[in-house]
Design a protein around this motif. Structure first.
Motif, PDB file in Angstrom:
ATOM      1  N   GLY A   1       7.920  -1.019   2.099  1.00 20.40           N
ATOM      2  CA  GLY A   1       7.410  -2.354   1.849  1.00 20.40           C
ATOM      3  C   GLY A   1       7.965  -3.358   2.839  1.00 20.40           C
ATOM      4  N   HIS A   2       7.544  -4.608   2.651  1.00 21.78           N
ATOM      5  CA  HIS A   2       7.993  -5.665   3.560  1.00 21.78           C
ATOM      6  C   HIS A   2       9.501  -5.870   3.431  1.00 21.78           C
ATOM      7  CE1 HIS A   2       7.159  -9.012   6.262  1.00 21.78           C
ATOM      8  NE2 HIS A   2       8.080  -9.682   5.601  1.00 21.78           N
ATOM      9  N   THR A   3      10.119  -6.249   4.526  1.00 20.89           N
ATOM     10  CA  THR A   3      11.558  -6.479   4.569  1.00 20.89           C
ATOM     11  C   THR A   3      11.844  -7.708   5.416  1.00 20.89           C
ATOM     12  OG1 THR A   3      13.650  -5.598   5.439  1.00 20.89           O
ATOM     13  CG2 THR A   3      11.621  -4.804   6.466  1.00 20.89           C
ATOM     14  N   PRO A   4      12.920  -8.447   5.118  1.00 23.90           N
ATOM     15  CA  PRO A   4      13.294  -9.585   5.967  1.00 23.90           C
ATOM     16  C   PRO A   4      13.600  -9.168   7.408  1.00 23.90           C
ATOM     17  CG  PRO A   4      14.437  -9.681   3.845  1.00 23.90           C
ATOM     18  CD  PRO A   4      13.757  -8.351   3.906  1.00 23.90           C
ATOM     19  N   ARG A   5      13.832  -7.883   7.629  1.00 22.10           N
ATOM     20  CA  ARG A   5      14.130  -7.377   8.969  1.00 22.10           C
ATOM     21  C   ARG A   5      12.844  -6.972   9.713  1.00 22.10           C
ATOM     22  NH1 ARG A   5      18.122  -2.571   8.519  1.00 22.10           N
ATOM     23  NH2 ARG A   5      18.108  -2.855  10.788  1.00 22.10           N
ATOM     24  N   PHE A   6      11.728  -7.482   9.259  1.00 16.70           N
ATOM     25  CA  PHE A   6      10.412  -7.105   9.789  1.00 16.70           C
ATOM     26  C   PHE A   6      10.360  -7.193  11.314  1.00 16.70           C
ATOM     27  CE2 PHE A   6       5.946  -8.056  10.829  1.00 16.70           C
ATOM     28  CZ  PHE A   6       5.288  -7.061  10.127  1.00 16.70           C
TER      29      PHE A   6
ATOM     30  N   GLY B   1       0.778  -1.222   0.000  1.00 12.21           N
ATOM     31  CA  GLY B   1       0.000   0.000   0.000  1.00 12.21           C
ATOM     32  C   GLY B   1       0.806   1.267   0.000  1.00 12.21           C
ATOM     33  N   VAL B   2       2.105   1.165   0.316  1.00 11.03           N
ATOM     34  CA  VAL B   2       2.976   2.334   0.292  1.00 11.03           C
ATOM     35  C   VAL B   2       3.724   2.390  -1.026  1.00 11.03           C
ATOM     36  CG1 VAL B   2       4.910   3.504   1.395  1.00 11.03           C
ATOM     37  CG2 VAL B   2       3.208   2.334   2.791  1.00 11.03           C
ATOM     38  N   GLU B   3       4.383   1.289  -1.371  1.00  8.06           N
ATOM     39  CA  GLU B   3       5.137   1.236  -2.619  1.00  8.06           C
ATOM     40  C   GLU B   3       4.335   0.602  -3.755  1.00  8.06           C
ATOM     41  OE1 GLU B   3       8.572  -0.956  -1.526  1.00  8.06           O
ATOM     42  OE2 GLU B   3       9.466   0.684  -0.362  1.00  8.06           O
ATOM     43  N   LYS B   4       3.254  -0.082  -3.409  1.00  8.03           N
ATOM     44  CA  LYS B   4       2.433  -0.774  -4.396  1.00  8.03           C
ATOM     45  C   LYS B   4       0.962  -0.502  -4.085  1.00  8.03           C
ATOM     46  CE  LYS B   4       1.198  -5.459  -5.961  1.00  8.03           C
ATOM     47  NZ  LYS B   4       1.419  -6.907  -5.741  1.00  8.03           N
TER      48      LYS B   4
ATOM     49  N   MET C   1      -8.032  -3.462  -3.078  1.00 10.73           N
ATOM     50  CA  MET C   1      -9.090  -4.459  -3.070  1.00 10.73           C
ATOM     51  C   MET C   1     -10.309  -3.951  -2.291  1.00 10.73           C
ATOM     52  SD  MET C   1      -8.904  -8.501  -2.069  1.00 10.73           S
ATOM     53  CE  MET C   1      -7.792  -8.884  -3.423  1.00 10.73           C
ATOM     54  N   THR C   2     -10.060  -3.216  -1.202  1.00 15.76           N
ATOM     55  CA  THR C   2     -11.115  -2.484  -0.500  1.00 15.76           C
ATOM     56  C   THR C   2     -10.595  -1.073  -0.256  1.00 15.76           C
ATOM     57  OG1 THR C   2     -10.294  -3.190   1.660  1.00 15.76           O
ATOM     58  CG2 THR C   2     -12.061  -4.514   0.678  1.00 15.76           C
ATOM     59  N   VAL C   3     -11.508  -0.185   0.082  1.00 17.33           N
ATOM     60  CA  VAL C   3     -11.102   1.196   0.359  1.00 17.33           C
ATOM     61  C   VAL C   3     -10.197   1.231   1.589  1.00 17.33           C
ATOM     62  CG1 VAL C   3     -11.903   3.488   1.025  1.00 17.33           C
ATOM     63  CG2 VAL C   3     -13.176   2.157  -0.677  1.00 17.33           C
ATOM     64  N   ASN C   4      -9.038   1.839   1.464  1.00 16.91           N
ATOM     65  CA  ASN C   4      -8.158   2.044   2.601  1.00 16.91           C
ATOM     66  C   ASN C   4      -7.297   3.275   2.335  1.00 16.91           C
ATOM     67  OD1 ASN C   4      -5.309   1.179   1.638  1.00 16.91           O
ATOM     68  ND2 ASN C   4      -6.627  -0.517   0.978  1.00 16.91           N
ATOM     69  N   TYR C   5      -6.517   3.648   3.332  1.00 16.30           N
ATOM     70  CA  TYR C   5      -5.751   4.895   3.243  1.00 16.30           C
ATOM     71  C   TYR C   5      -4.261   4.656   3.441  1.00 16.30           C
ATOM     72  CZ  TYR C   5     -10.340   7.067   3.601  1.00 16.30           C
ATOM     73  OH  TYR C   5     -11.637   7.444   3.377  1.00 16.30           O
ATOM     74  N   ARG C   6      -3.789   3.482   3.071  1.00 16.33           N
ATOM     75  CA  ARG C   6      -2.375   3.195   3.281  1.00 16.33           C
ATOM     76  C   ARG C   6      -1.454   4.131   2.498  1.00 16.33           C
ATOM     77  NH1 ARG C   6      -1.030  -3.206   3.989  1.00 16.33           N
ATOM     78  NH2 ARG C   6      -2.525  -3.656   5.653  1.00 16.33           N
ATOM     79  N   ASP C   7      -1.931   4.627   1.358  1.00 16.21           N
ATOM     80  CA  ASP C   7      -1.070   5.510   0.576  1.00 16.21           C
ATOM     81  C   ASP C   7      -0.755   6.800   1.328  1.00 16.21           C
ATOM     82  OD1 ASP C   7      -3.679   6.390   0.424  1.00 16.21           O
ATOM     83  OD2 ASP C   7      -3.567   6.992  -1.672  1.00 16.21           O
ATOM     84  N   SER C   8      -1.594   7.184   2.302  1.00 16.89           N
ATOM     85  CA  SER C   8      -1.327   8.399   3.071  1.00 16.89           C
ATOM     86  C   SER C   8      -0.086   8.262   3.947  1.00 16.89           C
ATOM     87  CB  SER C   8      -2.532   8.766   3.936  1.00 16.89           C
ATOM     88  OG  SER C   8      -2.772   7.773   4.924  1.00 16.89           O
ATOM     89  N   LEU C   9       0.354   7.028   4.189  1.00 15.92           N
ATOM     90  CA  LEU C   9       1.548   6.820   5.006  1.00 15.92           C
ATOM     91  C   LEU C   9       2.814   7.304   4.303  1.00 15.92           C
ATOM     92  CD1 LEU C   9       0.816   3.265   6.486  1.00 15.92           C
ATOM     93  CD2 LEU C   9       0.304   5.498   7.480  1.00 15.92           C
ATOM     94  N   ARG C  10       2.736   7.495   2.984  1.00 15.87           N
ATOM     95  CA  ARG C  10       3.907   8.007   2.256  1.00 15.87           C
ATOM     96  C   ARG C  10       4.339   9.361   2.785  1.00 15.87           C
ATOM     97  NH1 ARG C  10       1.042   6.932  -3.524  1.00 15.87           N
ATOM     98  NH2 ARG C  10       0.967   4.654  -3.436  1.00 15.87           N
ATOM     99  N   THR C  11       3.388  10.143   3.301  1.00  7.85           N
ATOM    100  CA  THR C  11       3.728  11.475   3.808  1.00  7.85           C
ATOM    101  C   THR C  11       4.625  11.412   5.042  1.00  7.85           C
ATOM    102  OG1 THR C  11       1.764  11.607   5.237  1.00  7.85           O
ATOM    103  CG2 THR C  11       1.527  12.358   2.955  1.00  7.85           C
ATOM    104  N   LEU C  12       4.714  10.231   5.660  1.00  2.00           N
ATOM    105  CA  LEU C  12       5.525  10.068   6.868  1.00  2.00           C
ATOM    106  C   LEU C  12       6.930   9.578   6.569  1.00  2.00           C
ATOM    107  CD1 LEU C  12       2.832   8.150   8.981  1.00  2.00           C
ATOM    108  CD2 LEU C  12       3.290  10.616   9.032  1.00  2.00           C
ATOM    109  N   ALA C  13       7.156   9.120   5.343  1.00  2.00           N
ATOM    110  CA  ALA C  13       8.390   8.402   5.018  1.00  2.00           C
ATOM    111  C   ALA C  13       9.655   9.218   5.259  1.00  2.00           C
ATOM    112  CB  ALA C  13       8.347   7.918   3.573  1.00  2.00           C
ATOM    113  N   ASP C  14       9.591  10.529   5.079  1.00  3.16           N
ATOM    114  CA  ASP C  14      10.791  11.360   5.208  1.00  3.16           C
ATOM    115  C   ASP C  14      10.936  12.000   6.586  1.00  3.16           C
ATOM    116  OD1 ASP C  14      11.512  10.846   2.551  1.00  3.16           O
ATOM    117  OD2 ASP C  14      10.275  12.494   1.803  1.00  3.16           O
ATOM    118  N   LEU C  15      10.051  11.678   7.496  1.00  2.00           N
ATOM    119  CA  LEU C  15      10.150  12.252   8.840  1.00  2.00           C
ATOM    120  C   LEU C  15      11.218  11.535   9.654  1.00  2.00           C
ATOM    121  CD1 LEU C  15       6.387  12.714   9.834  1.00  2.00           C
ATOM    122  CD2 LEU C  15       7.956  14.392   8.842  1.00  2.00           C
TER     123      LEU C  15
END
Length: 304
Positions: free
Chosen positions: A175-180, A147-150, A154-168
């Motif tokens: 996205g998912h990482t093995p270091r999850f 929802g951030v990088e891709k 499928m249903t309405v959600n607001y995950r794309d709004s999290l992009r505004t936090l990425a540079d804080l």
């Protein structure tokens, strides 16, 4: 609980033959229909004595079945999702532009008990092992997932709004990482946005990692409502995430010292969401059993 898709694997032997993981309605509908037929008269005469487990947002039965006038209207349902998804267009056509699913507006089955989803022993152990004290956590808040990088529509959600936090400063958004597990265990706050369903497994992963969950899902019915959720979690309107007010709220929780108390409460209550808990009075099984007793107290046996 395990994913209903396991029934599909048992029926068809493999996931590779015609199963599309991106399609919402390829679960075990035919298998559940056979179960209902097999129950026969016992189910028809006393449906309130039957418990059904639907362990994800795609309940493998139609809205007609679990609605107020359907055969499950008097039965008990255990599920992490209390508003199952249905095709937005009525036919599950994923070529339709926009979200292909919506949350059911029908009243769900007679009594739906919200339950935690299941983290297997390996995942639970990995998350618990990364649980650091607040003072040692180097990430302020994190989210790792779709929802951030891709696109995730499928249903309405607001995950794309999290992009505004990425540079804080202090935010780990991507996205998912093995270091999850490592990053969750090193984060003070774990952002838990709505996914396909109103519920999300990430809530329970955050709690196992000792991370304060920040729930961004307005209709998410949390399990075990008797627990003091406000002491160990944060809820924020999912459509109101920005890069000023939202992170400012989290920062005030930290600067005031409240986050430290919330972290202690997370660790105190995490056993309620750990299916591998050895605490007899603090486990998902204990919580679910208590709720079932309250909803369906034992019937007295007639004398003689």
């Amino acid at each position: 609980p395990v994913y209903a898709r396991c029934l599909y694997v048992r029926e068809h032997g493999t996931l590779e033959r015609g199963y599309n993981w991106e399609h919402a309605f390829t679960n075990a509908s035919s298998a559940y229909r056979r179960v209902l037929r097999h129950l026969g008269r016992a189910f028809r005469t006393r449906p309130e004595d039957h418990i059904f487990l639907f362990p994800e947002e795609h309940w493998p039965i139609s809205e007609v079945v679990f609605g107020a006038a359907g055969p499950l209207a008097r039965s008990l349902v255990l599920s992490p999702e209390t508003r199952p998804v249905i095709p937005a267009s009525g036919d599950g056509d994923e070529t339709v532009e926009g979200p292909t699913c919506q949350h059911s507006s029908a009243r769900a089955a007679g009594s739906v008990v919200a339950i935690p989803s299941f983290a297997d022993a390996w995942a639970a152990s990995a998350l618990r092992s990364q649980n650091l004290p607040v003072a040692d956590r180097l990430v302020f808040a994190c989210f790792m997932g779709l929802g951030v990088e891709k696109a995730y529509s499928m249903t309405v959600n607001y995950r794309d709004s999290l992009r505004t936090l990425a540079d804080l400063p202090g935010f780990w958004i991507g996205g998912h990482t093995p270091r999850f597990a490592e990053i969750m265990g090193a984060s003070v706050f774990c952002i838990v946005p709505k996914g396909v369903g109103t519920w999300t497994h990430r809530l329970y992963e955050a709690l196992l990692a000792g991370c304060i969950p920040v729930v961004l899902s307005d209709d998410f019915v949390l399990p075990f409502p008797e627990l003091p959720w406000s002491e160990f979690s944060v809820r924020w309107p999912m459509g109101e995430v920005d890069n000023v007010t939202f992170p400012g709220h989290l920062r005030r929780l930290y600067d005031s010292g409240k986050a430290f108390a919330m972290k202690k409460s997370v660790d105190k209550h995490s056993c309620w969401f750990d299916y591998h808990s050895v605490a007899s009075e603090c486990s998902p099984l204990s919580g679910i059993t208590r709720q079932l007793r309250e909803l369906r107290p034992p019937r007295r046996r007639s004398a003689g």
